[in-house]
Design a protein around this motif. Structure first.
Motif, PDB file in Angstrom:
ATOM      1  N   ARG A  72     -14.309  -3.817  -5.311  1.00  0.00           N
ATOM      2  CA  ARG A  72     -13.899  -3.687  -3.915  1.00  0.00           C
ATOM      3  C   ARG A  72     -14.637  -4.720  -3.081  1.00  0.00           C
ATOM      4  O   ARG A  72     -15.747  -5.086  -3.407  1.00  0.00           O
ATOM      5  CB  ARG A  72     -14.232  -2.296  -3.392  1.00  0.00           C
ATOM      6  N   PRO A 115      -5.109   1.720   3.637  1.00  0.00           N
ATOM      7  CA  PRO A 115      -4.468   0.917   2.588  1.00  0.00           C
ATOM      8  C   PRO A 115      -4.925   1.433   1.222  1.00  0.00           C
ATOM      9  O   PRO A 115      -6.119   1.677   1.029  1.00  0.00           O
ATOM     10  CB  PRO A 115      -5.002  -0.498   2.836  1.00  0.00           C
ATOM     11  N   PRO A 174      -4.060   0.065  -2.193  1.00  0.00           N
ATOM     12  CA  PRO A 174      -3.568  -0.674  -3.363  1.00  0.00           C
ATOM     13  C   PRO A 174      -4.247  -0.167  -4.624  1.00  0.00           C
ATOM     14  O   PRO A 174      -5.391   0.292  -4.580  1.00  0.00           O
ATOM     15  CB  PRO A 174      -3.961  -2.122  -3.067  1.00  0.00           C
ATOM     16  N   ILE A 190      -2.434  -8.232  -7.810  1.00  0.00           N
ATOM     17  CA  ILE A 190      -1.478  -8.174  -6.707  1.00  0.00           C
ATOM     18  C   ILE A 190      -0.066  -8.020  -7.249  1.00  0.00           C
ATOM     19  O   ILE A 190       0.715  -7.177  -6.795  1.00  0.00           O
ATOM     20  CB  ILE A 190      -1.618  -9.457  -5.863  1.00  0.00           C
ATOM     21  N   ASN A 204       0.663  -4.547  -8.599  1.00  0.00           N
ATOM     22  CA  ASN A 204       0.835  -3.584  -7.524  1.00  0.00           C
ATOM     23  C   ASN A 204       2.268  -3.577  -7.021  1.00  0.00           C
ATOM     24  O   ASN A 204       2.886  -2.519  -6.912  1.00  0.00           O
ATOM     25  CB  ASN A 204      -0.108  -3.924  -6.358  1.00  0.00           C
ATOM     26  N   ALA A 221      -6.124  -6.853  -6.387  1.00  0.00           N
ATOM     27  CA  ALA A 221      -5.621  -6.454  -5.082  1.00  0.00           C
ATOM     28  C   ALA A 221      -6.740  -5.942  -4.189  1.00  0.00           C
ATOM     29  O   ALA A 221      -6.696  -6.073  -2.971  1.00  0.00           O
ATOM     30  CB  ALA A 221      -4.562  -5.374  -5.252  1.00  0.00           C
ATOM     31  N   LEU A 222      -7.777  -5.366  -4.800  1.00  0.00           N
ATOM     32  CA  LEU A 222      -8.837  -4.767  -3.994  1.00  0.00           C
ATOM     33  C   LEU A 222      -9.745  -5.820  -3.366  1.00  0.00           C
ATOM     34  O   LEU A 222     -10.616  -5.482  -2.588  1.00  0.00           O
ATOM     35  CB  LEU A 222      -9.661  -3.802  -4.846  1.00  0.00           C
ATOM     36  N   GLN A 233      -4.520  -7.472   4.712  1.00  0.00           N
ATOM     37  CA  GLN A 233      -3.711  -7.949   3.587  1.00  0.00           C
ATOM     38  C   GLN A 233      -3.378  -6.803   2.647  1.00  0.00           C
ATOM     39  O   GLN A 233      -2.260  -6.709   2.144  1.00  0.00           O
ATOM     40  CB  GLN A 233      -4.468  -9.042   2.827  1.00  0.00           C
ATOM     41  N   GLN A 234      -4.361  -5.915   2.443  1.00  0.00           N
ATOM     42  CA  GLN A 234      -4.106  -4.769   1.567  1.00  0.00           C
ATOM     43  C   GLN A 234      -2.981  -3.913   2.124  1.00  0.00           C
ATOM     44  O   GLN A 234      -2.127  -3.433   1.386  1.00  0.00           O
ATOM     45  CB  GLN A 234      -5.369  -3.918   1.405  1.00  0.00           C
ATOM     46  N   GLN A 235      -2.984  -3.722   3.446  1.00  0.00           N
ATOM     47  CA  GLN A 235      -1.940  -2.885   4.028  1.00  0.00           C
ATOM     48  C   GLN A 235      -0.581  -3.564   3.889  1.00  0.00           C
ATOM     49  O   GLN A 235       0.412  -2.912   3.582  1.00  0.00           O
ATOM     50  CB  GLN A 235      -2.272  -2.564   5.495  1.00  0.00           C
ATOM     51  N   CYS A 256       0.565  -3.004   0.495  1.00  0.00           N
ATOM     52  CA  CYS A 256       1.133  -1.668   0.320  1.00  0.00           C
ATOM     53  C   CYS A 256       2.550  -1.618   0.865  1.00  0.00           C
ATOM     54  O   CYS A 256       3.408  -0.926   0.305  1.00  0.00           O
ATOM     55  CB  CYS A 256       0.262  -0.626   1.018  1.00  0.00           C
TER      56      CYS A 256
END
Ligand SMILES: Nc1ncnc2c1ncn2[C@@H]1O[C@H](COP(=O)(O)OP(=O)(O)OP(=O)(O)O)[C@@H](O)[C@H]1O
Ligand SMILES: [Mg+2]
Lengths: 327, 322
Positions: A326, B163, B165, B170, B173, B216-217, B223-225, B228
């Motif tokens: 993360r 978010p 993911p 990416i 996902n 993705a994390l 960007q994560q949202q 999603c």
């Protein structure tokens, strides 16, 4: 004195002390490996790599060692350790594979599917089972399982089929595997449950919200995210299984015999001995230098397998961890 | 009444302006759509706390939005939907309809049942054991409880507040639902066009095109949202549900996502829960105001913000704009 301990440590001081402790532990491990290697060396130098192979009767080879004097001739070191290695691989390998399958399935059940009330009971019970001393399992094995297998499970036909080579008493590979599985599974379940439970609910829900059915969501997201913990649990359980000595020596029949796959199902009822139980069984004889060196060689083999296991586990986990970072 | 509002929902607005004439209006409307049965008007009659204000001149932004929108066919219709958590009633007999090409904003104070209502639209509330539901929800004229839940969730996608993911690349996902929904595992090459298309529509492709296999994390929150959103729209759903999609994001990411919502509604019906009234005003074509589980007010954005009928609505939106 207490006053000084209570006052906050400066970063520098904490760093130094922690560094010193780690260094000390590292040093102790290295020293132990060096010591064991030196002690085991005569065995390897006399036998070479064929030490790992098979040939002759191991029991006779070992009693020959016990009869030699304080200055044994080179021939006294002669040993072919394969039956013990095979016994170790069989018991630990089968128990870990079985146990892992059981542990993964039951953890999924406990964390994902079971009603909350059952989960509240199951997890503490499993932790309790994980902390039962192995000798207790050994005792149950020898008092309950061995007689039962010897009297009711093994048929007379099976006994006669191998009577020329080995006596089937109930102390056997099968019992050793069952008890070893029972011994290592709870700790795996506890570790895997914890990992599954710590997978964020948002992932589970996210997968379900995408129209994936709940079972697939568990497998594709939750279990997938918990893979490193599953590997870690397997490594830990394998290490425990490899090193388990007392319990195995109680139920394995104490014969330096390599169970033969060619005997069909009877193979499960044949006695055996593992590296660890050999150390327990023969440690009285270490007055004889040849035997002492041989036992150290067993120990070295187990040490190296344990290291290989940790490194292997680490390498397997690397690609799994790739996506988990993360930030 | 301005012509623009007539265009939005002539039946409703007319009915509310002249309640005594509702029946004939309703019959006419029903006759126009024989396949779908009568359109149920909001069943909870809205109590008018005061006479409606004279229509203010439509704000410039609102008129731009309305020209863009062009409400399409009705997608979702809620008929007296109630949701209880055990003894607690979280949503009380809500009736609404949601059209393609439209953004519906659900607003209301905390705990008023917005999330509960939203999660009921793709049957996620069923995952909560204590939740029970009454009323009907129709997707294109079919009761959603007669569809398999996996099919429904393929057609009504959801984006969450945080978010979420998956811990995968990416690409994986965005391809997740596509892979799970197809019978045999498609190859990466076959999925690539759909994945890239979804990332494009979510406005993320340019930022990640060289890094589709990256984790993705490691993307930023915004960007994560958007990832999603790409993940949710990749299987081409008809309705997109968003629960406070910007509440965890900075103003710039928020702006990007608002713009995105504006573009997405061209081929989707979008329902957005938001606490940000200014945001609701910016992005929504219709606004539904909920209070303690009741749907207090439902109408075009301009109407709800500029001439709310209920005192509660007026107090609530007045706090933001007054
Ligand atoms: N799982 C649940 N079990 C029991 N009650 C719940 C549950 N989820 C929500 N509720 C209750 O239902 C009511 C509506 O909750 P909901 O989450 O839909 O509100 P909300 O409008 O989304 O609020 P917010 O704006 O704070 O997100 C609240 O009173 C809440 O306490
Ligand atoms: Mg909410």
């Amino acid at each position: 004195m207490l006053e000084r301990l209570r006052s906050p440590w400066s970063d520098r001081r904490a760093e130094l002390s922690l560094g010193a402790v780690s260094l000390l532990i590292g040093f102790a491990v290295v020293a132990m490996v060096v010591f064991v290697t030196i002690q085991a060396w005569p065995t390897f130098s006399h036998n070479g790599l064929s030490w790992l192979g098979s040939g002759g009767k191991l029991e006779e080879q070992i009693s020959a060692m016990q009869e030699t004097s304080v200055h044994p001739p080179a021939s006294a070191y002669h040993l072919r350790a394969w039956p013990l290695i095979w016994g170790t691989i069989l018991t630990a390998g089968v128990a870990v594979v079985l146990g892992l399958a059981i542990a993964v399935l039951s953890s999924i059940f406990i964390v994902e599917l079971a009603p909350t009330r059952l989960r509240r009971i199951a997890i503490p019970v499993i932790r309790l089972l994980a902390s039962v001393p192995s000798v207790v399992y050994g005792l149950i094995g020898i008092l309950v399982l061995v007689p039962f297998v010897g009297n009711h499970v093994i048929s007379p036909a099976e006994k006669t089929s191998v009577q020329d080579t080995v006596l089937l008493t109930g102390k056997s590979l099968g019992v050793a595997i069952v008890i070893l599985t029972v011994m290592i599974t709870p700790i795996m379940i506890a570790l895997i449950c914890e990992a599954l439970a710590s997978v964020p609910n948002a992932w589970r829900e996210g997968a379900i919200a995408l129209g994936v059915n709940p079972v697939r969501a568990i497998l594709a997201v939750t279990v997938r995210a918990a893979r490193p913990a599953i590997v870690a649990a397997a490594v830990l359980a394998t290490a425990r299984a490899l090193g388990e000595a007392i319990m195995i020596s109680m139920v394995d029949g104490g014969r330096d015999f390599a169970p033969r796959l060619s005997d069909g199902i009877t193979f499960l009822f044949e006695p055996l001995r593992t590296l660890a139980s050999a150390i327990v069984d023969y440690h009285d004889g270490i007055g004889a230098p040849a035997l002492k060196s041989t036992l150290y060689a067993f120990a070295l083999l187990m040490l190296l397998s344990a290291f290989a296991l940790s490194v292997g586990g680490y390498l397997i986990k690397l690609p799994m961890r790739k996506y988990q970072v993360r930030g | 009444m301005s012509p623009e509002e007539m265009l939005l929902d002539p039946l409703r607005l007319a009915a509310e302006a002249e309640p005594e004439r509702i029946q004939p209006q309703r019959r006419i409307h029903a006759a126009e759509q024989p396949g779908q049965g009568p359109v149920v008007p909001p069943v909870r009659t809205i109590v008018l706390d005061r006479a409606p204000l004279p229509a203010p001149p439509p704000s410039e932004r609102a008129s731009v939005r309305t020209q863009l929108a062009g409400a399409g066919p009705e997608r979702l219709r809620l008929e007296e939907v109630s949701i209880d958590y055990g003894p607690k009633q979280a949503v009380k007999s809500v009736s609404l309809s949601i059209h393609q090409g439209e953004v519906l904003a659900l607003i209301g104070p905390s705990g008023c049942g917005k999330t509960t209502l939203l999660r009921t639209l793709n049957r996620l509330t069923e995952l909560t054991p204590s939740a029970s539901r009454a009323g009907r929800i129709m997707l294109d004229g079919e009761d959603i409880h007669e569809l398999p839940d996996t099919t429904l969730r393929g057609r009504v996608a959801m984006v969450f507040q945080q978010p979420n993911p998956f811990p995968m690349s990416i690409f994986d996902n965005v391809a997740f639902a596509l892979r799970e929904q197809s019978r045999k595992r498609p190859r990466r090459r076959e999925l690539e066009p759909q994945v890239i298309e979804a990332l494009r529509r979510a406005g993320l492709y340019e930022e990640v095109r060289d890094n589709l296999d990256g984790p993705a994390l490691r993307l930023s929150g915004g960007q994560q949202q958007r990832l999603c959103i790409a993940r949710a729209i990749a299987p081409r759903p008809e309705v997109l549900l968003m629960d406070e999609p910007c509440s965890a994001l900075d103003p710039i990411s928020t702006k990007t996502i608002e713009k995105l919502i504006g573009e997405l509604r061209r081929d989707l019906a979008v329902v957005v829960v938001t606490h940000n009234l200014a945001q609701a005003h910016r992005i929504a074509d219709k606004v539904a105001f909920m209070y303690l589980g009741d749907l207090i007010e439902y109408g075009s954005t301009a109407q709800v913000f500029d001439e709310p009928r209920a005192t509660r609505t007026r107090d609530y939106v007045g706090g933001a704009f007054g």
